[in-house]
Motif scaffolding. Structure first.
Motif, mmCIF file in Angstrom:
data_model
loop_
_atom_site.group_PDB
_atom_site.id
_atom_site.type_symbol
_atom_site.label_atom_id
_atom_site.label_comp_id
_atom_site.label_asym_id
_atom_site.label_seq_id
_atom_site.Cartn_x
_atom_site.Cartn_y
_atom_site.Cartn_z
ATOM 1 N N ARG A 50 0.862 -1.182 0.000
ATOM 2 C CA ARG A 50 0.000 0.000 0.000
ATOM 3 C C ARG A 50 0.897 1.231 0.000
ATOM 4 O O ARG A 50 1.655 1.458 0.940
ATOM 5 C CB ARG A 50 -0.850 -0.041 1.263
ATOM 6 C CG ARG A 50 -1.773 1.109 1.475
ATOM 7 C CD ARG A 50 -2.521 0.857 2.805
ATOM 8 N NE ARG A 50 -3.630 1.715 2.961
ATOM 9 C CZ ARG A 50 -3.630 2.819 3.698
ATOM 10 N NH1 ARG A 50 -2.547 3.176 4.338
ATOM 11 N NH2 ARG A 50 -4.715 3.545 3.787
ATOM 12 N N PHE A 51 0.861 2.014 -1.069
ATOM 13 C CA PHE A 51 1.616 3.265 -1.118
ATOM 14 C C PHE A 51 0.784 4.312 -0.384
ATOM 15 O O PHE A 51 -0.256 4.751 -0.879
ATOM 16 C CB PHE A 51 1.885 3.687 -2.565
ATOM 17 C CG PHE A 51 2.791 2.735 -3.301
ATOM 18 C CD1 PHE A 51 4.138 2.654 -2.994
ATOM 19 C CD2 PHE A 51 2.288 1.917 -4.290
ATOM 20 C CE1 PHE A 51 4.983 1.773 -3.662
ATOM 21 C CE2 PHE A 51 3.113 1.041 -4.980
ATOM 22 C CZ PHE A 51 4.461 0.964 -4.665
ATOM 23 N N GLY A 52 1.242 4.701 0.808
ATOM 24 C CA GLY A 52 0.460 5.580 1.657
ATOM 25 C C GLY A 52 1.075 6.941 1.906
ATOM 26 O O GLY A 52 0.520 7.747 2.641
ATOM 27 N N GLY A 53 2.237 7.201 1.327
ATOM 28 C CA GLY A 53 2.922 8.473 1.536
ATOM 29 C C GLY A 53 4.149 8.527 0.650
ATOM 30 O O GLY A 53 4.190 7.909 -0.419
ATOM 31 N N CYS A 59 12.979 2.892 -2.886
ATOM 32 C CA CYS A 59 11.613 2.458 -2.574
ATOM 33 C C CYS A 59 10.770 2.308 -3.832
ATOM 34 O O CYS A 59 9.882 1.463 -3.899
ATOM 35 C CB CYS A 59 10.971 3.466 -1.627
ATOM 36 S SG CYS A 59 9.218 3.225 -1.349
ATOM 37 N N THR A 60 11.079 3.106 -4.852
ATOM 38 C CA THR A 60 10.263 3.089 -6.061
ATOM 39 C C THR A 60 10.335 1.762 -6.810
ATOM 40 O O THR A 60 9.509 1.519 -7.691
ATOM 41 C CB THR A 60 10.653 4.243 -7.006
ATOM 42 O OG1 THR A 60 12.033 4.094 -7.386
ATOM 43 C CG2 THR A 60 10.431 5.601 -6.338
ATOM 44 N N ILE A 61 11.265 0.876 -6.443
ATOM 45 C CA ILE A 61 11.329 -0.447 -7.083
ATOM 46 C C ILE A 61 10.042 -1.229 -6.819
ATOM 47 O O ILE A 61 9.685 -2.110 -7.581
ATOM 48 C CB ILE A 61 12.582 -1.235 -6.637
ATOM 49 C CG1 ILE A 61 12.796 -2.478 -7.512
ATOM 50 C CG2 ILE A 61 12.495 -1.647 -5.181
ATOM 51 C CD1 ILE A 61 13.120 -2.191 -8.945
ATOM 52 N N TYR A 62 9.333 -0.885 -5.743
ATOM 53 C CA TYR A 62 8.062 -1.557 -5.462
ATOM 54 C C TYR A 62 7.017 -1.285 -6.548
ATOM 55 O O TYR A 62 6.045 -2.021 -6.661
ATOM 56 C CB TYR A 62 7.506 -1.148 -4.097
ATOM 57 C CG TYR A 62 8.381 -1.531 -2.935
ATOM 58 C CD1 TYR A 62 8.922 -2.803 -2.809
ATOM 59 C CD2 TYR A 62 8.667 -0.610 -1.927
ATOM 60 C CE1 TYR A 62 9.719 -3.154 -1.739
ATOM 61 C CE2 TYR A 62 9.458 -0.957 -0.839
ATOM 62 C CZ TYR A 62 9.984 -2.225 -0.757
ATOM 63 O OH TYR A 62 10.772 -2.557 0.314
ATOM 64 N N LEU A 63 7.218 -0.235 -7.332
ATOM 65 C CA LEU A 63 6.305 0.023 -8.449
ATOM 66 C C LEU A 63 6.387 -1.072 -9.508
ATOM 67 O O LEU A 63 5.509 -1.180 -10.357
ATOM 68 C CB LEU A 63 6.603 1.388 -9.078
ATOM 69 C CG LEU A 63 6.238 2.597 -8.228
ATOM 70 C CD1 LEU A 63 6.831 3.870 -8.814
ATOM 71 C CD2 LEU A 63 4.733 2.712 -8.066
ATOM 72 N N ALA A 64 7.445 -1.888 -9.446
ATOM 73 C CA ALA A 64 7.605 -2.992 -10.390
ATOM 74 C C ALA A 64 6.839 -4.243 -9.963
ATOM 75 O O ALA A 64 6.853 -5.245 -10.678
ATOM 76 C CB ALA A 64 9.088 -3.319 -10.572
ATOM 77 N N GLN A 69 -1.101 -6.388 -6.850
ATOM 78 C CA GLN A 69 -0.480 -6.521 -5.528
ATOM 79 C C GLN A 69 -0.234 -5.161 -4.888
ATOM 80 O O GLN A 69 0.215 -5.079 -3.750
ATOM 81 C CB GLN A 69 0.844 -7.288 -5.668
ATOM 82 C CG GLN A 69 1.421 -7.766 -4.362
ATOM 83 C CD GLN A 69 2.659 -8.626 -4.564
ATOM 84 O OE1 GLN A 69 2.981 -9.046 -5.667
ATOM 85 N NE2 GLN A 69 3.357 -8.886 -3.480
ATOM 86 N N THR A 70 -0.526 -4.084 -5.593
ATOM 87 C CA THR A 70 -0.257 -2.745 -5.079
ATOM 88 C C THR A 70 -1.508 -1.877 -5.136
ATOM 89 O O THR A 70 -2.412 -2.118 -5.931
ATOM 90 C CB THR A 70 0.849 -2.042 -5.888
ATOM 91 O OG1 THR A 70 0.422 -1.908 -7.242
ATOM 92 C CG2 THR A 70 2.162 -2.802 -5.817
ATOM 93 N N LYS A 130 -3.376 7.235 -11.968
ATOM 94 C CA LYS A 130 -3.937 6.852 -13.270
ATOM 95 C C LYS A 130 -3.633 5.384 -13.584
ATOM 96 O O LYS A 130 -4.319 4.779 -14.402
ATOM 97 C CB LYS A 130 -3.352 7.710 -14.385
ATOM 98 C CG LYS A 130 -3.762 9.153 -14.351
ATOM 99 C CD LYS A 130 -3.068 9.900 -15.480
ATOM 100 C CE LYS A 130 -3.319 11.386 -15.420
ATOM 101 N NZ LYS A 130 -2.575 12.090 -16.485
ATOM 102 N N TYR A 131 -2.595 4.831 -12.942
ATOM 103 C CA TYR A 131 -2.128 3.494 -13.276
ATOM 104 C C TYR A 131 -2.216 2.501 -12.124
ATOM 105 O O TYR A 131 -2.257 1.293 -12.360
ATOM 106 C CB TYR A 131 -0.681 3.563 -13.778
ATOM 107 C CG TYR A 131 -0.562 4.469 -14.968
ATOM 108 C CD1 TYR A 131 -0.887 4.008 -16.241
ATOM 109 C CD2 TYR A 131 -0.197 5.802 -14.829
ATOM 110 C CE1 TYR A 131 -0.819 4.845 -17.343
ATOM 111 C CE2 TYR A 131 -0.119 6.644 -15.928
ATOM 112 C CZ TYR A 131 -0.434 6.164 -17.172
ATOM 113 O OH TYR A 131 -0.380 6.996 -18.256
ATOM 114 N N LEU A 132 -2.217 2.994 -10.893
ATOM 115 C CA LEU A 132 -2.287 2.123 -9.723
ATOM 116 C C LEU A 132 -3.713 2.061 -9.199
ATOM 117 O O LEU A 132 -4.467 3.030 -9.310
ATOM 118 C CB LEU A 132 -1.361 2.644 -8.611
ATOM 119 C CG LEU A 132 0.127 2.654 -8.938
ATOM 120 C CD1 LEU A 132 0.898 3.415 -7.865
ATOM 121 C CD2 LEU A 132 0.657 1.234 -9.062
#
Length: 146
Positions: A50-53, A59-64, A69-70, A130-132
Motif C-alpha cells: 500500500r503506497f500511503g505516503g 523504494c520506487t522499485i516496489y512500483l515494479a 499486488q499494489t 492513473k495506473y495504480l
C-alpha cells in the motif's frame, strides 16, 4: 440482474487492502539491493503493498510489483533519481537496471521528466493514480529508517 450484482460486489472487493499489507510511508530509500530482495520476497509471498505516503529513491522499485499486488492512497508520491555508487560504472549499471525494472508508465514519465540523473524528480499522486489501484482500507503502516 443478480449476476450484475455479483460482478459489482467482486469488483468492490478487488482492491480492499488487508490490515497485514505493507504500507509505504515516509520511505526515503536506501540500498537498492536490499529493496530488490524485499521486492522479490513480496512478489513470492503475494503480500499487498500500500503506497500511503512518500516513496523515494530505492523504494520506487516496489512500483515494479504486479498491479494486483499494489494500491495507492491519496497521500502517496514518488521520488526518482539515478543510482548512487562510489564506482561510477556500477552506478550506471544500477541505474539502467532500475529503469528497466519499472513498468512502462513509470519509464514514460521518467523520460518525459529528464531521465534518471542526480536531480530528484517527483511523480505526483495524480499521475501515479492513473495506473495504480486506489486503496480502500487497511491500517498497517511501515516506515523505513532514514
Amino acid at each position: 440482474m443478480g449476476q450484475n450484482r455479483f460482478v459489482v460486489a467482486a469488483l468492490a472487493l478487488a482492491f480492499v487492502v488487508p490490515a497485514s499489507a505493507k504500507t509505504i510511508n515516509r520511505d526515503l530509500g536506501g540500498n537498492l539491493r536490499e529493496y530488490h530482495h524485499d521486492r522479490l520476497a513480496l512478489l513470492a509471498s503475494g503480500e499487498p503493498v500500500r503506497f500511503g505516503g512518500q516513496c523515494g529513491s530505492a523504494c520506487t522499485i516496489y512500483l515494479a510489483l504486479p498491479l494486483n499486488q499494489t494500491c495507492i492512497t491519496r497521500l502517496a508520491w514518488f521520488q526518482f533519481h539515478a543510482a548512487d555508487d562510489p564506482d561510477q560504472a556500477e552506478a550506471i549499471r544500477s541505474t539502467a537496471w532500475l529503469y528497466n525494472e519499472y513498468p512502462w508508465w513509470v519509464r514514460k514519465w521518467i523520460d518525459r521528466n529528464g531521465g534518471l540523473t542526480e536531480r530528484i524528480i517527483t511523480m505526483s499522486n495524480a499521475y501515479a493514480a492513473k495506473y495504480l489501484n486506489r486503496c480502500r482500507n487497511g491500517t498497517y503502516s511501515h516506515t523505513r529508517r532514514t
